[in-house]
Structures are given as structure tokens and as C-alpha cells.
Write an enzyme that holds these catalytic residues in place. Structure first.
Site, PDB file in Angstrom:
ATOM      1  N   SER A  38     -11.187  -5.788   9.120  1.00  0.00           N
ATOM      2  CA  SER A  38     -12.396  -5.130   8.278  1.00  0.00           C
ATOM      3  C   SER A  38     -13.144  -6.171   7.631  1.00  0.00           C
ATOM      4  O   SER A  38     -12.363  -7.079   7.027  1.00  0.00           O
ATOM      5  CB  SER A  38     -11.574  -4.240   7.297  1.00  0.00           C
ATOM      6  OG  SER A  38     -12.636  -3.455   7.119  1.00  0.00           O
ATOM      7  N   ARG A  47       0.842  -1.029   0.132  1.00  0.00           N
ATOM      8  CA  ARG A  47      -0.064   0.176  -0.031  1.00  0.00           C
ATOM      9  C   ARG A  47       0.892   1.272   0.358  1.00  0.00           C
ATOM     10  O   ARG A  47       1.769   1.499   0.664  1.00  0.00           O
ATOM     11  CB  ARG A  47      -1.006  -0.036   1.153  1.00  0.00           C
ATOM     12  CG  ARG A  47      -1.861  -1.127   1.288  1.00  0.00           C
ATOM     13  CD  ARG A  47      -2.892  -1.045   2.274  1.00  0.00           C
ATOM     14  NE  ARG A  47      -3.562  -2.198   2.122  1.00  0.00           N
ATOM     15  CZ  ARG A  47      -4.644  -2.607   2.787  1.00  0.00           C
ATOM     16  NH1 ARG A  47      -5.183  -1.760   3.721  1.00  0.00           N
ATOM     17  NH2 ARG A  47      -5.612  -3.963   2.680  1.00  0.00           N
ATOM     18  N   ARG A  63      -0.179  -5.659  12.364  1.00  0.00           N
ATOM     19  CA  ARG A  63      -0.896  -4.964  13.424  1.00  0.00           C
ATOM     20  C   ARG A  63      -1.404  -5.700  14.612  1.00  0.00           C
ATOM     21  O   ARG A  63      -1.484  -5.303  15.641  1.00  0.00           O
ATOM     22  CB  ARG A  63      -2.225  -4.486  12.670  1.00  0.00           C
ATOM     23  CG  ARG A  63      -2.093  -3.278  11.704  1.00  0.00           C
ATOM     24  CD  ARG A  63      -3.274  -2.449  11.393  1.00  0.00           C
ATOM     25  NE  ARG A  63      -2.886  -1.272  10.962  1.00  0.00           N
ATOM     26  CZ  ARG A  63      -3.523  -0.199  10.440  1.00  0.00           C
ATOM     27  NH1 ARG A  63      -4.922  -0.456  10.570  1.00  0.00           N
ATOM     28  NH2 ARG A  63      -3.070   0.919  10.005  1.00  0.00           N
ATOM     29  N   GLU A  74      -7.906  -0.186  14.671  1.00  0.00           N
ATOM     30  CA  GLU A  74      -8.459  -1.174  13.592  1.00  0.00           C
ATOM     31  C   GLU A  74      -7.502  -2.087  13.336  1.00  0.00           C
ATOM     32  O   GLU A  74      -6.345  -1.967  12.830  1.00  0.00           O
ATOM     33  CB  GLU A  74      -8.701  -0.347  12.314  1.00  0.00           C
ATOM     34  CG  GLU A  74      -9.467  -1.186  11.259  1.00  0.00           C
ATOM     35  CD  GLU A  74      -9.590  -0.423  10.040  1.00  0.00           C
ATOM     36  OE1 GLU A  74      -9.730   0.605   9.978  1.00  0.00           O
ATOM     37  OE2 GLU A  74      -9.609  -1.298   8.968  1.00  0.00           O
TER      38      GLU A  74
END
Length: 426
Positions: free
Chosen positions: A353, A263, A390, A350
Site C-alpha cells: 500500500s 494488528r 504476505r 493486496e
RNA sequence: GCCGAGAUCGCAUAGCCCGGUAUUGCGGUGGAUUCGAAAUCCACUGUCCCCUGGACGCGGGAGUUCGAAUCUCCCUCUCGGCGCCA
């Protein structure tokens, strides 16, 4: 992309949805206008083609009967019909292209239970899991922990690749591998099939699965081959059945994907983004389902439950969030996020998702299943299982000990062969 | 990278040389037969539209032509052979 019939027969449904998102109706009306013009052009063109076909047939007949005079007569009559057909063809195609470029940018229709809100402030809590870990010392941030244990090299990575890249070293790198193995095993036990996808995709396939704006802000392009590095295995796995008619007996297709994710993170800056929380490359285990439309909402809940169960097994405190209308994005019809508690940051952030994209991606990808009266679009769903970088942050912060070492979650101990992570030697 | 062969309806296949608008089988749907089923037989079975009819459709694009699955060029992918290679 919404089905064209939804625009033609149920435009008010789309308008009502735009109201919930706080969007104007202009593009909806423009799509309908272009559609009408395209249809008119198509009919005009269709009539010209019909005339040409009639003439062509008459020529064939005349030739068969050997009447050369008749052949010449018709041919001189219809000489210019071809040019007319071509110009009408061009006009119709241009209109169709304009219509669909606009249609591609119109977002999916939301599930009625999606909370209405302007931005992420409008998201609501769905459920809370586990307990906030208690420390008899001041918990450190993951930035401090990776430095103390020499688990991550940011500056040397920046030297050879750029900022937001990293070398992952020693036991933290091994923990990442353990996490991948654990998550893949967990989902295989629940009926998912492990699939490793290509990590580059061509433009056509990519346009089928993502918001078009992502080409400027998210995906890396690979020149001169005109390929894009995948931002998640959701993209190749969802596009896998592009242009196919799927046997209904195969549905639902449940896949667990594992891939590096790339990304660009254009525009992301700030203190909260330091360390390995927001990076250009990370590894992710992803759940993907291609389903019959009737089953997708039930399967969406199943995807969420898999995540909750997995994060509970990892012993990590987390909450599930309902994403609201203003925070939803183009593709999903309903989305849950899981946010893990980060004691160092004193916030939920977060980590997962979980989306039901209904037929939005399937329409663009022309992915259908066979029914008794024609083919219909399938539904596509995706959910993170673990984005390893994460998840590592969450584990480090929640499982830290007073001396800066980190306890391995019980379910990962068999994969690690130890229960506390050691610092890297260099 | 080079040489050769190929891509046709959900799947499989014919048509291509020699241009006149896609064949057949399987699968699917409906019907006949049957107490019921199997087997058999019949019909339908790509998409779209202003639907007694019409347009489109043979990997994608461009061209030649009154007319292209068919001829020409470019591209993509697949298979075989050679080369290179973890």
C-alpha cells in the site's frame, strides 16, 4: 487533519471532496460553527484579560510610588476579574476541543486523479507487471504448502497466544529473514536510511498518524503503561519529528523502516483469511518520506516505482491498483495498492500500500519546515516495500514445484545459500 | 525502583533565590557599504486576532495571587549517581 485555514477560506473545496466520497456536509458546517463560536469566546476572554493586565500594571505602578490607598482601591475594583477570565477560558477551551475532535475525523482532500467509486469495486488498474506463472499441475494454496513442508505452526501458536498467531519454522523462516535483508539493501542503494523504530507508541503521538477508529479495531493497547503496539513502522517513523521545525535542507528525509507489526484484525473471518495471509503479527519493511509539499507527488511516484522494481526483481507477477474515493480511508490523499497474483487462490491480492498523506499527518503532529515567511506543514508519504508474511505467500504460490517444494527467487539465493526451500524436520 | 540536577523563541543562553510579563549570542530575512564578495554596521526575526492596538507564549497540567518563567503540588522527558538487568 486539515488545516483550519482550509475550512475558513476554502470550505467548498472540502465539500466538493465529501461529495466525491459520498459523505454528508454536516461535520464541515459544524466545524465552521464551532470555530466561529470559539473565536467569539476568545475575543471576549481576550478583552477580560486585557482589563486584568491593565489593572495589574496599575497596581505595580501604585506600589512603586508607595500609594497604598491607590493599590487597595484598584485591587478591590478588579477582585472578580480573575474568576471571569477563568470561566471564559474554560468556555473557549471546550469549544476548541469540540471543534478539533470533529476536525480530526474529517478526511484528507483527495488528489484530483483519484477515481470516483463507492467501494473497492471502483478501484481501477494502473499497470500490470510480469507474467502469470504457468503450471503443468494444479497449483496448491499456500495453506497446503505450509502444511506439507511443516513451515508454520498455527495450532501451537494459538495455544500460547491465540488464533492468527504463528510459529514460522525452518527454511520459510530463513526466507523471511532473507527478504528483510534484501529489501533493506535494495532501498539503502536507492538513498534511503535504515531506521529501526520503537514498536510501542503513546496515545498522543499515535493520534497524529492514524484514523481514530483504529484504536478500537487495529491497535493493541498495552496496559498499565498506556502504550500502543505499532501496526506498522509507518507510525513511529512518521511521528518521529513530531512537534519539530525541520531544516528545509534536510528534506526530503527518506527512511526504510523494519519492524514487527501488530494488528487486532477485529471482525476479520472467513476462508480467505486462513493460513498466514491475515495475522496478528508480521514483519514489514516500509518506505517513509518526509518531504517539502512541492515534491510530494513526484516522490509518491518514486515510492511506487521502487516497489514495482523490487517485485519485478523478485520475479513476482503483480498489478498496481488506483484506490478509488470510496475505498481511500481518512488519512491518504492518493493511494496505490500492489496486488500479487496468487495461483492457488486464482486472484490478485493486496501486498503493498503506497500513500501520499500530504499535510494531513503533519498538521496533527505539528511537523513543519522553515520558510522565509513562517513555518509550513511538511508532507508525509509511506509505502510498503514488503510485508514479509504476505510476500512469502506470493513466493510460495508463484514459485511452487509439482512436489510441493518452493523455488527461491534468484535475488534471494545469495541471502539463502540455496535455490529450493526444504521442508522443516518437525 | 531510589537520590540529585535540569527542561526558556529554529539552536544556544540569561532571568528563578527575592512574583510586576523574556536577556544576549548564533542562525535566518531585509537594508547600508562594495564593481562583486568576504568582513563590518543597521533593522527585523515565537503564535494568533476584530491588527495605530491587543491577547497568548518559558516541558504539560492544577493551585496560590490583583498579577507567575519566577512560589506550591502532580505528571512527562533529559542528564548525573545508586540499584536491577539482555
Amino acid at each position: 487533519m486539515l488545516d483550519m485555514n482550509t475550512f475558513r477560506e476554502n470550505a467548498d473545496l472540502i465539500r466538493a471532496d465529501h461529495d466525491k466520497r459520498g459523505l454528508a456536509h454536516d461535520s464541515i458546517d459544524e466545524v465552521l460553527r464551532l470555530d466561529k463560536e470559539w473565536k467569539d469566546a476568545l475575543h471576549e476572554q481576550s478583552e477580560a484579560r486585557r482589563q486584568r493586565n491593565v489593572a495589574a500594571k496599575a497596581i505595580a505602578e501604585a506600589k512603586k510610588s508607595g500609594d497604598q490607598q491607590e493599590v487597595d482601591r484598584i485591587m478591590s475594583q478588579v477582585k472578580d476579574l480573575g474568576t471571569l477570565v477563568d470561566s471564559l477560558d474554560e468556555k473557549a477551551n471546550a469549544l476548541l476541543q469540540q471543534r478539533d475532535e470533529l476536525r480530526m475525523r474529517i478526511p484528507n482532500i483527495l488528489h484530483p486523479d483519484v477515481p470516483v467509486g463507492e467501494d473497492e469495486g471502483g478501484n481501477t488498474q494502473h499497470s500490470l507487471h510480469g507474467n502469470k506463472p504457468e503450471f503443468d499441475f494444479d497449483p496448491r494454496t499456500h495453506n497446503e504448502l505450509i502444511e506439507m513442508n511443516k513451515w508454520v505452526e498455527l495450532e501451537r501458536a494459538a495455544k500460547i497466544a491465540g488464533s492468527r498467531f504463528y510459529f514460522l519454522k525452518g527454511d520459510l523462516a530463513r526466507l523471511e529473514l532473507a527478504m528483510q535483508n534484501y529489501a533493506v539493501d535494495f532501498l539503502c542503494k536507492r538513498g534511503f536510511t535504515f531506521v529501526q523504530p520503537p514498536v510501542m507508541m503513546n496515545r498522543t503521538a499515535y493520534e497524529g498518524v492514524t484514523d481514530l477508529g483504529d484504536f478500537e479495531t487495529v491497535m493493541y493497547g498495552v496496559e498499565p503503561d498506556k502504550l500502543y503496539m505499532i501496526a506498522t513502522s509507518e507510525h513511529p517513523l512518521t511521528a518521529m519529528y513530531m512537534d519539530e521545525v525541520i531544516e528545509p535542507s534536510l528534506l526530503p528525509i527518506k527512511m526504510v523502516g523494519l519492524s514487527p507489526c501488530f494488528r487486532r484484525e477485529v471482525g476479520a473471518h472467513g476462508l480467505s483469511d486462513r493460513g498466514i495471509w491475515r495475522v496478528h503479527q508480521f514483519t514489514k519493511v516500509e518506505q517513509i518520506i518526509i518531504s517539502h509539499p512541492d515534491e510530494s507527488w513526484q516522490l509518491h511516484e518514486e515510492l511506487l516505482q521502487n516497489c514495482i522494481d523490487m517485485w519485478n526483481e523478485l520475479g513476482l507477477h503483480h498489478e498496481v491498483v488506483n484506490i478509488c474515493t470510496g475505498d481511500m480511508g481518512t488519512v491518504a490523499a492518493r493511494k496505490y495498492d500492489i496486488e500479487a497474483w496468487l495461483p492457488g487462490a486464482e486472484a490478485f491480492k493486496e501486498v503493498v500500500s503506497c500513500s501520499n498523506c500530504t499535510d494531513y499527518q503533519a498538521n496533527r503532529l505539528r511537523m513543519r519546515y522553515r520558510t522565509a515567511d513562517g513555518n509550513a506543514a511538511v508532507h508525509t508519504l509511506n509505502s510498503t516495500a514488503v510485508a514479509t508474511s504476505r510476500a512469502l505467500v506470493a513466493i510460495m504460490e508463484q514459485n511452487q514445484l509439482d512436489d510441493g517444494r518452493v523455488r527461491v527467487p534468484d535475488v534471494l539465493v545469495p541471502y539463502m545459500g540455496k535455490d529450493v526451500l526444504s521442508p522443516a524436520p518437525f
